[in-house]
Design a protein around this motif. Structure first.
Motif, PDB file in Angstrom:
ATOM      1  N   ARG A   7     -11.134  37.132 -15.294  1.00  0.00           N
ATOM      2  CA  ARG A   7     -11.170  36.560 -16.645  1.00  0.00           C
ATOM      3  C   ARG A   7     -12.597  36.482 -17.169  1.00  0.00           C
ATOM      4  N   ILE A   8     -13.519  36.074 -16.312  1.00  0.00           N
ATOM      5  CA  ILE A   8     -14.918  35.964 -16.751  1.00  0.00           C
ATOM      6  C   ILE A   8     -15.491  37.344 -17.044  1.00  0.00           C
ATOM      7  N   ARG A   9     -15.147  38.329 -16.214  1.00  0.00           N
ATOM      8  CA  ARG A   9     -15.634  39.691 -16.457  1.00  0.00           C
ATOM      9  C   ARG A   9     -15.103  40.228 -17.782  1.00  0.00           C
ATOM     10  N   ARG A  10     -13.853  39.908 -18.097  1.00  0.00           N
ATOM     11  CA  ARG A  10     -13.281  40.351 -19.373  1.00  0.00           C
ATOM     12  C   ARG A  10     -13.989  39.667 -20.542  1.00  0.00           C
ATOM     13  N   ARG A  11     -14.265  38.387 -20.397  1.00  0.00           N
ATOM     14  CA  ARG A  11     -14.979  37.678 -21.461  1.00  0.00           C
ATOM     15  C   ARG A  11     -16.400  38.211 -21.624  1.00  0.00           C
ATOM     16  N   LEU A  12     -17.024  38.567 -20.529  1.00  0.00           N
ATOM     17  CA  LEU A  12     -18.367  39.146 -20.626  1.00  0.00           C
ATOM     18  C   LEU A  12     -18.326  40.479 -21.362  1.00  0.00           C
ATOM     19  N   ARG A  52     -23.172  34.018 -11.843  1.00  0.00           N
ATOM     20  CA  ARG A  52     -24.010  33.059 -12.574  1.00  0.00           C
ATOM     21  C   ARG A  52     -23.163  32.144 -13.454  1.00  0.00           C
ATOM     22  N   VAL A  53     -22.120  32.678 -14.070  1.00  0.00           N
ATOM     23  CA  VAL A  53     -21.243  31.833 -14.882  1.00  0.00           C
ATOM     24  C   VAL A  53     -20.538  30.796 -14.015  1.00  0.00           C
ATOM     25  N   LEU A  54     -20.045  31.216 -12.838  1.00  0.00           N
ATOM     26  CA  LEU A  54     -19.397  30.270 -11.931  1.00  0.00           C
ATOM     27  C   LEU A  54     -20.378  29.200 -11.466  1.00  0.00           C
ATOM     28  N   THR A  55     -21.625  29.593 -11.247  1.00  0.00           N
ATOM     29  CA  THR A  55     -22.628  28.600 -10.854  1.00  0.00           C
ATOM     30  C   THR A  55     -22.896  27.623 -11.975  1.00  0.00           C
ATOM     31  N   TRP A  56     -22.992  28.133 -13.190  1.00  0.00           N
ATOM     32  CA  TRP A  56     -23.277  27.260 -14.339  1.00  0.00           C
ATOM     33  C   TRP A  56     -22.134  26.308 -14.636  1.00  0.00           C
ATOM     34  N   THR A  57     -20.904  26.681 -14.304  1.00  0.00           N
ATOM     35  CA  THR A  57     -19.803  25.748 -14.523  1.00  0.00           C
ATOM     36  C   THR A  57     -19.968  24.484 -13.682  1.00  0.00           C
ATOM     37  N   VAL A  58     -20.347  24.653 -12.409  1.00  0.00           N
ATOM     38  CA  VAL A  58     -20.543  23.493 -11.531  1.00  0.00           C
ATOM     39  C   VAL A  58     -21.778  22.705 -11.960  1.00  0.00           C
ATOM     40  N   LEU A  59     -22.880  23.399 -12.246  1.00  0.00           N
ATOM     41  CA  LEU A  59     -24.085  22.697 -12.685  1.00  0.00           C
ATOM     42  C   LEU A  59     -23.852  22.005 -14.024  1.00  0.00           C
ATOM     43  N   GLY A  60     -23.078  22.629 -14.906  1.00  0.00           N
ATOM     44  CA  GLY A  60     -22.757  21.988 -16.180  1.00  0.00           C
ATOM     45  C   GLY A  60     -21.918  20.738 -15.986  1.00  0.00           C
ATOM     46  N   PHE A 101     -18.157  21.552 -17.439  1.00  0.00           N
ATOM     47  CA  PHE A 101     -17.507  22.603 -16.643  1.00  0.00           C
ATOM     48  C   PHE A 101     -17.016  23.736 -17.533  1.00  0.00           C
ATOM     49  N   HIS A 102     -16.490  23.418 -18.705  1.00  0.00           N
ATOM     50  CA  HIS A 102     -15.933  24.445 -19.591  1.00  0.00           C
ATOM     51  C   HIS A 102     -16.949  24.957 -20.617  1.00  0.00           C
ATOM     52  N   ALA A 103     -18.152  24.424 -20.629  1.00  0.00           N
ATOM     53  CA  ALA A 103     -19.144  24.839 -21.632  1.00  0.00           C
ATOM     54  C   ALA A 103     -19.505  26.323 -21.539  1.00  0.00           C
ATOM     55  N   PRO A 104     -19.791  26.895 -20.338  1.00  0.00           N
ATOM     56  CA  PRO A 104     -20.090  28.342 -20.295  1.00  0.00           C
ATOM     57  C   PRO A 104     -18.945  29.209 -20.778  1.00  0.00           C
ATOM     58  N   GLY A 105     -17.698  28.845 -20.406  1.00  0.00           N
ATOM     59  CA  GLY A 105     -16.551  29.619 -20.875  1.00  0.00           C
ATOM     60  C   GLY A 105     -16.367  29.532 -22.380  1.00  0.00           C
ATOM     61  N   LEU A 106     -16.589  28.354 -22.947  1.00  0.00           N
ATOM     62  CA  LEU A 106     -16.471  28.203 -24.399  1.00  0.00           C
ATOM     63  C   LEU A 106     -17.554  28.998 -25.117  1.00  0.00           C
ATOM     64  N   TYR A 107     -18.747  29.012 -24.537  1.00  0.00           N
ATOM     65  CA  TYR A 107     -19.822  29.798 -25.149  1.00  0.00           C
ATOM     66  C   TYR A 107     -19.486  31.285 -25.141  1.00  0.00           C
ATOM     67  N   LEU A 108     -18.977  31.781 -24.011  1.00  0.00           N
ATOM     68  CA  LEU A 108     -18.595  33.188 -23.951  1.00  0.00           C
ATOM     69  C   LEU A 108     -17.446  33.493 -24.909  1.00  0.00           C
ATOM     70  N   TYR A 109     -16.491  32.575 -25.012  1.00  0.00           N
ATOM     71  CA  TYR A 109     -15.368  32.794 -25.940  1.00  0.00           C
ATOM     72  C   TYR A 109     -15.861  32.873 -27.383  1.00  0.00           C
TER      73      TYR A 109
END
Length: 304
Positions: free
Chosen positions: A82-87, A100-108, A142-150
């Motif tokens: 899913r992350i690769r598709r969003r990228l 890096r996105v998975l890492t940023w989810t935990v750090l976020g 946790f969802h901030a990187p995914g929302l940014y990519l979306y």
């Protein structure tokens, strides 16, 4: 006497020669020792670097590795796809990878917990409210990187949708002028700007690397979620497989996409009155009532 003096001189010469020959190995040994000392004196830097790695390698890299592993476990097995598709939909921003996105989810999430806790403490909230704020901050981070990519993928898709009709017109004119499809795509990629030009340039590079035209076009459709682009790719792949003239297909696709753009503009125009209702009720009408009825209310208050 002369023979004796000559013998003494020869003996002295032999002694001096033997001394010189005996000192040369010592000097060579000393030189080797000095060179060895110099060599060993220059290696401690590398040895120290290996024995004492920098702070990033000792602390940050293991921490990021643990955060990456925790992000994989929390996101699920299908998270990398899913992350690769969003990228891909976001245009593969520089420095953004799945790990890096998975890492940023935990750090976020950790940063969100800290921010929520600080906000709760500054507001003087009780413990239940403080826990709610911390949980809300964790979920948001946790969802901030995914929302940014979306959001970035959505903006890029809108740019592709707006640029597609003009690009198809240029593609149609180029093909009708006598150029092949690949040369026409190259003309569009060189003479236009934006995400669509980048995607067409990527299609050309993939075909130059040996991938078939149909496979490159299907990959283009997979990287985008624009329905018009998917329909265009499907029509071109079918025309290529059935041997239909490409110019005719391009002319039909260009006309259909322009009709869809006109319909989408009309739909947006019809949504305007509905969207204006909320600010009209909550912002404009109260101010109008105050201006119109305010003086009458003041007059009534003075009369009574």
């Amino acid at each position: 006497m002369a023979l004796l003096l000559g013998a003494l001189l020869v003996a002295a010469a032999i002694v001096l020669l033997s001394l010189a020959l005996r000192e040369a190995p010592d000097q060579r040994g000393v030189a080797r020792s000095i060179a060895l000392i110099e060599a060993t004196s220059s290696t401690p830097t590398a040895l120290v670097a290996e024995a004492d790695p920098p702070f990033r390698e000792r602390a940050l890299d293991p921490l990021l590795e643990r955060a990456r592993g925790l992000g994989r476990r929390l996101a699920g097995r299908d998270a990398p796809d899913r992350i690769r598709r969003r990228l891909d939909q976001a245009g593969n921003p520089a420095g953004w990878t799945v790990d890096r996105v998975l890492t940023w989810t935990v750090l976020g999430a950790l940063a969100g917990i800290g921010v929520g806790t600080v906000v709760g403490l500054l507001l003087g909230s009780p413990v239940p409210v403080l826990l709610v704020l911390a949980a809300a901050g964790a979920v948001t981070g946790f969802h901030a990187p995914g929302l940014y990519l979306y959001q970035r993928g959505y903006d890029r898709s809108e740019q592709v949708r707006r640029a597609l009709p003009d690009a198809l017109d240029l593609l149609t004119i180029s093909v009708e002028a006598g150029l092949g499809f690949d040369a026409a795509v190259q003309q569009v990629a060189q003479n236009t700007e934006g995400p669509l030009a980048e995607e067409l340039a990527r299609v050309l590079r993939e075909m130059q690397l040996g991938q078939g035209r149909a496979a490159a076009l299907r990959a283009l459709a997979d990287r985008s979620n624009v329905p018009e682009l998917r329909a265009f790719v499907g029509a071109m792949v079918q025309a290529d497989s059935l041997g239909i003239p490409i110019a005719q297909v391009l002319r039909v696709q260009s006309s259909e996409i322009r009709v869809k753009r006109r319909q989408r503009a009309e739909e947006k125009a019809q949504q305007v009155p509905v969207k204006m209702t909320i600010p009209l009720i909550f912002c404009i009408l109260p101010a109008l009532f105050i201006v119109v009825l305010g003086p009458a209310a003041l007059t009534i208050m003075d009369a009574f």
